[in-house]
Design an enzyme around this catalytic site. Structure first.
Site, mmCIF file in Angstrom:
data_model
loop_
_atom_site.group_PDB
_atom_site.id
_atom_site.type_symbol
_atom_site.label_atom_id
_atom_site.label_comp_id
_atom_site.label_asym_id
_atom_site.label_seq_id
_atom_site.Cartn_x
_atom_site.Cartn_y
_atom_site.Cartn_z
ATOM 1 C CG ASP A 46 -2.570 -0.637 0.860
ATOM 2 O OD1 ASP A 46 -2.517 -0.979 -0.206
ATOM 3 O OD2 ASP A 46 -2.972 -0.715 1.762
ATOM 4 C CE LYS A 68 -8.758 1.950 -3.004
ATOM 5 N NZ LYS A 68 -9.276 1.966 -4.385
ATOM 6 C CG MET A 183 -7.432 8.068 5.720
ATOM 7 S SD MET A 183 -8.113 6.535 4.910
ATOM 8 C CE MET A 183 -9.285 5.909 6.194
#
Length: 266
Positions: A46, A68, A183
């Site tokens: 990742d 991502k 996030m």
């Protein structure tokens, strides 16, 4: 005593291990996670995985990026999951290496569902989540007996990148003394506004921990009201946000200082 290679579980060909790489520092990987990196035939990693961890991989291992990141061109989740199946069916020991913990806002559950439907055996190796380990490196305990008996973990954006519409922000505002949001930097002002409108105190402390556990870690401290007012400027990402009185402990518990940051392992 250092474990011998035969002490670790067998990483069988044709199987997939989902491993949490922790919040950033290579030293925060688990022993089984390290074993997986050094044993894997194929590693699919990742965006938030520290590249230093990949140096432990075998010289002949296939290493593929499948990151991502919100607001940036990213691999589609379906394609990532199917790639894991493809590699496993080719007889490889497949390591899916994910930042933090695979099952904490890491889409690990979705990938395991795909593997299960395809009849691929898998193992989960938990990692230290940024919502706990990242705060610890900032000198902020997620829980403390003097401030909170509960903590809530949320994501700061949905699949479109917007503030999650499925979250009852009015209920969240007063549901837990401490709220940890992953996030959330892009939507932080909008989230803070919803929390204050829901009854959260504007003077509640807020900390934004960026690049947690890495030598360039930064911590920005403010209040919920100041976030609503737009005071704070641009904040580096990736970052974890914590709201609540536990932020005040940083004044005495801030241990990750300049001298210790010279050690890149963590």
């Amino acid at each position: 005593m250092t474990p011998e290679p035969h002490d670790f579980p067998d990483f069988e060909p044709g199987t997939v291990w989902l491993v949490g790489a922790g919040p950033g520092a290579p030293g925060l990987m688990t022993l089984i996670g390290h074993h997986a990196v050094t044993t894997a035939d194929a590693i699919v990693y990742d965006a938030l995985v520290n590249k230093a961890i990949l140096r432990w991989a075998r010289a002949d291992a296939l290493v593929e990026y499948a990151g991502k990141r919100g607001g940036k061109p990213s691999h589609q989740q379906r394609d990532i999951s199917l790639r894991l199946v493809e590699l496993a069916r080719a007889g490889k020991r497949v390591l899916r290496l994910k930042g933090g913990d695979p099952f904490i806002f890491g889409r690990g559950g979705e990938e395991c569902q795909t593997l299960a439907r395809a009849g691929i055996a898998f193992r989960i190796v938990p990692g230290i989540s940024a919502g706990v380990g990242g705060l610890a490196y900032a000198g902020i305990p997620a829980t403390h007996r003097d401030t909170n008996q509960s903590v809530m973990f949320l994501t700061g954006h949905d699949t479109t990148g917007a503030v999650p519409a499925g979250v009852d922000w009015r209920a969240v505002a007063t549901a837990s003394p401490v709220i940890v949001i992953y996030m959330a930097v892009k939507n932080l002002r909008a989230i803070a506004t919803r929390l204050v409108e829901g009854g959260r105190a504007p003077d509640d402390p807020v900390a934004v921990v960026s690049n947690a556990s890495l030598p360039d870690q930064t911590v920005f401290e403010t209040t919920l009201g100041d976030v609503v007012a737009g005071r704070g400027g641009d904040l580096p990402t990736p970052a974890i946000v914590v709201i609540g009185q536990v932020v005040s402990f940083r004044e005495t518990l801030d241990w990750y200082v300049a001298g210790l940051r010279e050690n890149g392992i963590g």
